[in-house]
Design a protein around this motif. Structure first.
Motif, PDB file in Angstrom:
ATOM      1  N   SER A   7      -3.044  29.020  -2.000  1.00 28.44           N
ATOM      2  CA  SER A   7      -2.274  27.722  -2.353  1.00 28.44           C
ATOM      3  C   SER A   7      -3.080  26.773  -2.823  1.00 28.44           C
ATOM      4  O   SER A   7      -2.446  25.872  -3.499  1.00 28.44           O
ATOM      5  CB  SER A   7      -1.464  27.467  -1.108  1.00 28.44           C
ATOM      6  OG  SER A   7      -2.315  26.680  -0.095  1.00 28.44           O
ATOM      7  N   THR A   8      -4.141  26.750  -2.952  1.00 31.93           N
ATOM      8  CA  THR A   8      -5.225  25.718  -3.470  1.00 31.93           C
ATOM      9  C   THR A   8      -5.130  25.751  -5.253  1.00 31.93           C
ATOM     10  O   THR A   8      -5.021  26.866  -5.823  1.00 31.93           O
ATOM     11  CB  THR A   8      -6.857  25.843  -3.342  1.00 31.93           C
ATOM     12  OG1 THR A   8      -6.682  25.762  -1.722  1.00 31.93           O
ATOM     13  CG2 THR A   8      -7.443  24.797  -3.771  1.00 31.93           C
TER      14      THR A   8
ATOM     15  N   PRO B  50      -3.481  21.549  -0.851  1.00 30.79           N
ATOM     16  CA  PRO B  50      -1.867  21.117  -0.156  1.00 30.79           C
ATOM     17  C   PRO B  50      -2.077  21.167   1.298  1.00 30.79           C
ATOM     18  O   PRO B  50      -1.237  21.730   1.894  1.00 30.79           O
ATOM     19  CB  PRO B  50      -0.955  22.297  -0.796  1.00 30.79           C
ATOM     20  CG  PRO B  50      -2.042  23.330  -0.705  1.00 30.79           C
ATOM     21  CD  PRO B  50      -3.245  22.944  -0.986  1.00 30.79           C
ATOM     22  N   ARG B  51      -3.147  20.110   1.965  1.00 36.09           N
ATOM     23  CA  ARG B  51      -2.989  20.102   3.219  1.00 36.09           C
ATOM     24  C   ARG B  51      -3.793  18.725   3.644  1.00 36.09           C
ATOM     25  O   ARG B  51      -4.557  18.299   2.651  1.00 36.09           O
ATOM     26  CB  ARG B  51      -3.392  21.186   3.929  1.00 36.09           C
ATOM     27  CG  ARG B  51      -4.962  21.704   3.822  1.00 36.09           C
ATOM     28  CD  ARG B  51      -5.743  22.393   4.618  1.00 36.09           C
ATOM     29  NE  ARG B  51      -6.925  22.812   4.221  1.00 36.09           N
ATOM     30  CZ  ARG B  51      -8.195  22.315   4.183  1.00 36.09           C
ATOM     31  NH1 ARG B  51      -8.195  20.866   4.503  1.00 36.09           N
ATOM     32  NH2 ARG B  51      -9.193  22.810   3.728  1.00 36.09           N
ATOM     33  N   LYS B  52      -3.908  18.334   4.943  1.00 37.01           N
ATOM     34  CA  LYS B  52      -4.633  17.302   5.189  1.00 37.01           C
ATOM     35  C   LYS B  52      -6.111  17.703   5.321  1.00 37.01           C
ATOM     36  O   LYS B  52      -6.590  18.926   5.496  1.00 37.01           O
ATOM     37  CB  LYS B  52      -4.179  16.846   6.641  1.00 37.01           C
ATOM     38  CG  LYS B  52      -2.903  15.909   6.360  1.00 37.01           C
ATOM     39  CD  LYS B  52      -2.605  14.884   7.409  1.00 37.01           C
ATOM     40  CE  LYS B  52      -1.215  14.272   7.404  1.00 37.01           C
ATOM     41  NZ  LYS B  52      -1.617  12.871   7.019  1.00 37.01           N
TER      42      LYS B  52
ATOM     43  N   ASN C  76      -9.618  18.672   6.919  1.00 37.69           N
ATOM     44  CA  ASN C  76     -10.055  19.305   8.001  1.00 37.69           C
ATOM     45  C   ASN C  76     -11.548  18.902   8.208  1.00 37.69           C
ATOM     46  O   ASN C  76     -12.278  18.564   7.475  1.00 37.69           O
ATOM     47  CB  ASN C  76      -9.963  20.872   7.832  1.00 37.69           C
ATOM     48  CG  ASN C  76      -8.647  21.495   7.965  1.00 37.69           C
ATOM     49  OD1 ASN C  76      -7.705  20.552   8.525  1.00 37.69           O
ATOM     50  ND2 ASN C  76      -8.576  22.597   7.450  1.00 37.69           N
TER      51      ASN C  76
ATOM     52  N   ASP D 184     -14.438  20.463   5.924  1.00 33.55           N
ATOM     53  CA  ASP D 184     -14.079  20.170   4.304  1.00 33.55           C
ATOM     54  C   ASP D 184     -15.444  19.624   3.652  1.00 33.55           C
ATOM     55  O   ASP D 184     -15.666  20.183   2.616  1.00 33.55           O
ATOM     56  CB  ASP D 184     -12.797  19.359   4.087  1.00 33.55           C
ATOM     57  CG  ASP D 184     -11.788  20.180   4.328  1.00 33.55           C
ATOM     58  OD1 ASP D 184     -11.571  21.258   4.608  1.00 33.55           O
ATOM     59  OD2 ASP D 184     -10.585  19.650   4.111  1.00 33.55           O
TER      60      ASP D 184
ATOM     61  N   TYR E 284      -6.320  15.830  -1.778  1.00 38.91           N
ATOM     62  CA  TYR E 284      -5.360  16.643  -0.921  1.00 38.91           C
ATOM     63  C   TYR E 284      -3.979  16.042  -0.904  1.00 38.91           C
ATOM     64  O   TYR E 284      -3.443  14.930  -1.026  1.00 38.91           O
ATOM     65  CB  TYR E 284      -5.784  15.987   0.510  1.00 38.91           C
ATOM     66  CG  TYR E 284      -7.004  16.635   1.164  1.00 38.91           C
ATOM     67  CD1 TYR E 284      -7.115  17.695   1.789  1.00 38.91           C
ATOM     68  CD2 TYR E 284      -8.135  15.932   0.687  1.00 38.91           C
ATOM     69  CE1 TYR E 284      -8.419  18.213   1.866  1.00 38.91           C
ATOM     70  CE2 TYR E 284      -9.381  16.560   1.220  1.00 38.91           C
ATOM     71  CZ  TYR E 284      -9.619  17.309   1.714  1.00 38.91           C
ATOM     72  OH  TYR E 284     -11.032  17.859   2.214  1.00 38.91           O
TER      73      TYR E 284
ATOM     74  N   ALA F  30       0.360  17.578  -1.091  1.00 43.09           N
ATOM     75  CA  ALA F  30       1.047  18.569  -0.756  1.00 43.09           C
ATOM     76  C   ALA F  30       1.904  19.145  -1.978  1.00 43.09           C
ATOM     77  O   ALA F  30       1.868  18.568  -3.224  1.00 43.09           O
ATOM     78  CB  ALA F  30       2.522  18.079   0.138  1.00 43.09           C
TER      79      ALA F  30
ATOM     80  N   LEU G 241      -1.675  13.420   0.689  1.00 46.78           N
ATOM     81  CA  LEU G 241      -1.699  13.507   2.057  1.00 46.78           C
ATOM     82  C   LEU G 241      -3.014  12.819   2.640  1.00 46.78           C
ATOM     83  O   LEU G 241      -3.023  12.346   3.645  1.00 46.78           O
ATOM     84  CB  LEU G 241      -1.907  14.943   2.273  1.00 46.78           C
ATOM     85  CG  LEU G 241      -0.733  15.806   1.923  1.00 46.78           C
ATOM     86  CD1 LEU G 241      -1.196  17.409   1.851  1.00 46.78           C
ATOM     87  CD2 LEU G 241       0.365  15.505   2.799  1.00 46.78           C
TER      88      LEU G 241
END
Length: 182
Positions: free
Chosen positions: A93-94, A132-134, A136, A139, A165, A167, A173
């Motif tokens: 999804s990136t 599309p995420r917070k 980690n 990372d 980041y 969404a 995010l």
């Protein structure tokens, strides 16, 4: 309308060589009514062989006809090369985009009939990766591994990479992004 037709005629004249015969000229026109580009009108052009879409326009700054063919071709070439790595390591999804200076072909004197590889030139692209995420914990290592991959696998020797980041809905995010010039 008169200016639009004038630009299209000038673009047609610039494309009057063997390379441009491979094109599907003017599949659309871009009008910049906000002053975001170096032009007011640009012809959207598609090269038939590789399906590269680019712009041809009169550059108001340089007062010359120009195009973004080399910038768009090289960006497409890099995207094709790094897509498997990004999808495997950052996730399906990136999203990511590669950018070169639109006038890189003119600045380097590259003939679009023989565009050569981006690897043959000392030109640094920008790669923007949107996850599309917070953020980690792993990372930073993922980010540094990607830059190592670019250099060690002979994809790029220099460039700028940024990871943000955001969404899928467009919500930011994380306020900070990772970025590094190498």
């Amino acid at each position: 309308m008169k200016k639009k037709v004038s630009v299209l005629i000038k673009v047609s004249c610039r494309f009057n060589n063997p390379f441009w015969k491979l094109l599907q000229l003017f599949h659309d026109v871009l009008y910049d009514n906000m002053g975001n580009f170096e032009f007011e009108y640009a012809a959207k052009v598609r090269e038939k062989k590789n399906n590269i879409e680019f712009l041809g326009y009169y550059d108001d700054t340089t007062k010359q006809m120009t195009d973004t063919y080399i910038a768009d071709k090289w960006a497409d070439d890099i995207e094709t090369e790094i897509r498997p790595y990004i999808k495997e390591n950052f996730g399906d999804s990136t999203d990511f985009f590669v950018f070169y200076d639109d006038r890189i072909g003119d600045k380097l004197g590259i003939d679009p009939v023989h565009p050569e590889s981006y690897k043959d030139f000392n030109a640094a692209p920008t790669i923007r990766i949107t996850i599309p995420r917070k953020k980690n914990d792993g990372d930073e290592e993922l980010f540094n591994s990607f830059i190592s991959y670019l250099k060690n696998e002979d994809k790029l020797q220099q460039g700028f990479v940024a990871v943000e980041y955001i969404a899928k809905s467009g919500e930011i995010l994380e306020e900070e992004e990772w970025s590094k010039e190498f």
